[in-house]
Design an enzyme around this catalytic site. Structure first.
Site, PDB file in Angstrom:
ATOM      1  N   GLU A 269       8.482 -54.784  25.564  1.00 44.98           N
ATOM      2  CA  GLU A 269       8.953 -54.934  24.180  1.00 44.98           C
ATOM      3  C   GLU A 269       8.929 -56.396  23.744  1.00 44.98           C
ATOM      4  O   GLU A 269       8.743 -56.695  22.564  1.00 44.98           O
ATOM      5  CB  GLU A 269      10.373 -54.361  24.052  1.00 44.98           C
ATOM      6  CG  GLU A 269      10.570 -53.614  22.767  1.00 44.98           C
ATOM      7  CD  GLU A 269      11.921 -52.913  22.666  1.00 44.98           C
ATOM      8  OE1 GLU A 269      12.899 -53.363  23.276  1.00 44.98           O
ATOM      9  OE2 GLU A 269      11.988 -51.911  21.943  1.00 44.98           O
ATOM     10  N   HIS A 290       2.142 -45.485  49.921  1.00 44.20           N
ATOM     11  CA  HIS A 290       1.416 -44.297  50.371  1.00 44.20           C
ATOM     12  C   HIS A 290       0.787 -43.557  49.202  1.00 44.20           C
ATOM     13  O   HIS A 290       0.412 -42.390  49.338  1.00 44.20           O
ATOM     14  CB  HIS A 290       2.359 -43.400  51.171  1.00 44.20           C
ATOM     15  CG  HIS A 290       2.869 -44.111  52.381  1.00 44.20           C
ATOM     16  ND1 HIS A 290       2.208 -44.092  53.584  1.00 44.20           N
ATOM     17  CD2 HIS A 290       3.933 -44.929  52.547  1.00 44.20           C
ATOM     18  CE1 HIS A 290       2.865 -44.839  54.450  1.00 44.20           C
ATOM     19  NE2 HIS A 290       3.915 -45.363  53.845  1.00 44.20           N
ATOM     20  N   LYS A 401      10.364 -45.848  14.930  1.00 42.59           N
ATOM     21  CA  LYS A 401      11.707 -45.333  14.595  1.00 42.59           C
ATOM     22  C   LYS A 401      11.750 -44.882  13.141  1.00 42.59           C
ATOM     23  O   LYS A 401      12.331 -43.841  12.814  1.00 42.59           O
ATOM     24  CB  LYS A 401      12.756 -46.438  14.774  1.00 42.59           C
ATOM     25  CG  LYS A 401      13.363 -46.533  16.162  1.00 42.59           C
ATOM     26  CD  LYS A 401      14.337 -47.705  16.198  1.00 42.59           C
ATOM     27  CE  LYS A 401      15.622 -47.399  16.902  1.00 42.59           C
ATOM     28  NZ  LYS A 401      16.493 -48.537  17.142  1.00 42.59           N
TER      29      LYS A 401
HETATM   30  O1  LIG Z   1      21.313 -50.456  20.506  1.00 39.67           O
HETATM   31  P1  LIG Z   1      20.506 -49.677  19.523  1.00 39.67           P
HETATM   32  O2  LIG Z   1      20.549 -50.283  18.157  1.00 39.67           O
HETATM   33  O3  LIG Z   1      20.887 -48.233  19.513  1.00 39.67           O
HETATM   34  O4  LIG Z   1      19.016 -49.782  19.975  1.00 39.67           O
HETATM   35  C1  LIG Z   1      18.526 -49.228  21.164  1.00 39.67           C
HETATM   36  C2  LIG Z   1      17.074 -49.582  21.332  1.00 39.67           C
HETATM   37  O5  LIG Z   1      16.453 -49.202  20.123  1.00 39.67           O
HETATM   38  C3  LIG Z   1      15.146 -49.632  19.816  1.00 39.67           C
HETATM   39  O6  LIG Z   1      14.234 -48.769  20.357  1.00 39.67           O
HETATM   40  C4  LIG Z   1      14.886 -51.065  20.168  1.00 39.67           C
HETATM   41  O7  LIG Z   1      13.534 -51.362  20.100  1.00 39.67           O
HETATM   42  C5  LIG Z   1      15.408 -51.397  21.533  1.00 39.67           C
HETATM   43  O8  LIG Z   1      15.224 -52.768  21.798  1.00 39.67           O
HETATM   44  C6  LIG Z   1      16.871 -51.073  21.586  1.00 39.67           C
HETATM   45  O9  LIG Z   1      17.364 -51.466  22.822  1.00 39.67           O
END
Ligand SMILES: O=P(O)(O)OC[C@H]1O[C@H](O)[C@H](O)[C@@H](O)[C@@H]1O
Length: 431
Positions: A269, A290, A401
């Site tokens: 990331e 292995h 997202k």
């Molecule tokens: O802590 P939050 O806001 O729920 O985010 C959780 C995760 O969400 C996303 O996928 C980000 O890219 C991550 O870097 C983060 O750790």
């Protein structure tokens, strides 16, 4: 923590000492940038100051209301779960730790059936307070507690940022709550409230974890030859530039398997952007000798293998035997065998001119884990500086997202249009 970079010299791909000397000037400059970022608590760089700013007393006090829990289940994903999971899976505790970091219904249902809900602490973690997977799982577990006559408000602790749904929920129900420190991205948050609340609930020595981080910070210096973390970051960067586009993290300790998962998020990331990056691959020694070692030694020359091992560990004696051909094992120990496997594998890659780095920690304990985690974060930040990347952002993840939110009807997100734009060419198995 020590880092041995000897086996990247003269390998293919590989580096020379002359090249490393030249690279060291850039490491000096990058260290200056990192120090400035730390001094002003700039976004991302602030994570490297956590050994000084983390507050173990507040963490402990906030979770102290849960007396003798049998289990803690962390509801979080990515950086909000993997740091805590790394510590929990590396260190022994009588309090079982579980992680709900996926929305696979089978998995969630099985876990709920297994958990002693009345004796379980629910640790909900989300920096943004809006992550769909986390909030959905929390709603499910909350309802399961209600159904089983357990007051979820008595069993829940929240770790979140200043705004968002979770913060509002914590305020409304007066839940014990911890703050995600400002300027600390999830994947760099293990040494904060995000990673340490579970450690506190499990009775681990939180101060020692932070002390390990402080040891890692103290060993940052303006030259890669004086700083194990920077040596690793610089070598990984330089090898990626020469075609080592995969970085296989190969711990020789079952207890560090989750550490490889944490590392994979950190590396992918942070460094996978602008068309560059180094793909982290998770492996485990000696098991993967292995299976995958065939590829690492004889496949494409596009890999760096990073060994991680504790110098000391508890051991188990191998009984003497008169079984033919096995006498050489008898009287030895499993740890001795693992060490021999490690040495042999490292040598087998070196003999094939494949680059490897060896990272050694004293043992798998709180202090050494703090140092290791801090060291890898610093290595990653240095790599990002050398490659001129925006290490602390994750626009591609955010894009996905938004597409998912749009698809779920959670708002108007044009990224969701990509779902109907996907190409299909299905070869059906139905006859
Ligand atoms: O802590 P939050 O806001 O729920 O985010 C959780 C995760 O969400 C996303 O996928 C980000 O890219 C991550 O870097 C983060 O750790």
């Amino acid at each position: 923590m020590d880092v041995d970079i000897g086996n990247v010299l003269g390998t293919s791909p590989g580096l020379t000492t002359e090249y490393l000397d030249r690279l060291d000037d850039r490491v000096t400059d990058a260290h200056g940038t990192i120090e400035d970022g730390m001094a002003t608590e700039e976004f991302g760089y602030a994570a490297l100051t956590l050994p000084e700013t983390a507050d173990p007393d507040t963490i402990r006090t906030t979770v102290s209301g849960f007396e003798d829990p049998e289990a803690v289940v962390t509801v979080g994903i990515g950086g909000s779960a993997l740091g805590a999971a790394t510590l929990a899976n590396a260190l022994e505790s009588d309090v079982d730790a579980y992680f709900l970091d996926n929305v696979d219904p089978d998995h969630t249902e099985r876990l709920l059936a297994e958990l002693p809900l009345a004796e379980t602490v629910v640790n909900v973690v989300s920096n943004s307070g809006t992550t769909a997977e986390t909030l959905a799982n929390f709603l499910v577990i909350r309802e399961a507690m209600d159904r089983n006559g357990v007051d979820w408000t008595e069993r829940t602790v929240v770790t979140t940022g200043p705004e968002g749904n979770l913060r509002r929920l914590a305020d409304r129900h007066d839940l014990p709550a911890l703050d995600v420190p400002a300027g600390v991205p999830g994947r760099f948050s293990v040494l904060s409230t995000v990673g340490l609340a579970v450690a506190a609930l499990q009775g681990h020595d939180v101060e020692a974890i932070i002390r390990g981080g402080a040891d890692g910070k103290a060993s940052l210096a303006g030259s890669l030859y004086d700083s194990p973390a920077y040596a690793y970051g610089a070598v990984a960067y330089a090898l990626a530039e020469r075609g080592a586009l995969t970085n296989v993290l190969l711990p020789y300790a079952e207890s560090l398997e989750t550490f490889a998962e944490w590392f994979a998020q950190l590396w992918a990331e942070s460094l996978g952007k602008d068309g560059v990056g180094q793909t982290p691959a998770r492996a485990l020694g000696a098991t993967d000798q292995h299976s995958q070692l065939q590829l690492y030694r004889a496949g494409p020359r596009d890999k760096l293998v990073t060994f991680v091992r504790p110098r000391e560990r508890a051991d188990v004696a191998i009984p003497e035997t008169d079984l033919e051909g096995l006498a050489y094992l008898g009287g030895g120990s499993l740890g001795g065998l693992l060490d021999a496997e490690f040495e042999a594998t490292e040598a087998s890659l070196a003999a094939a001119d494949r680059p490897t780095v060896r990272i050694e920690i004293d043992r798998v304990d709180e202090r050494a884990l703090g140092e290791l985690l801090y060291g890898m974060e610093a290595a990653c930040v240095l790599y990002g500086e050398l490659a001129s990347l925006e290490t602390f952002t994750q626009p591609a993840v955010e894009w996905g997202k938004r597409a998912a939110r749009g698809l779920l009807g959670g708002g108007d997100f044009p990224e969701a249009d990509a779902v109907s734009d996907k190409r299909e060419l299905v070869i059906s198995g139905d006859r």
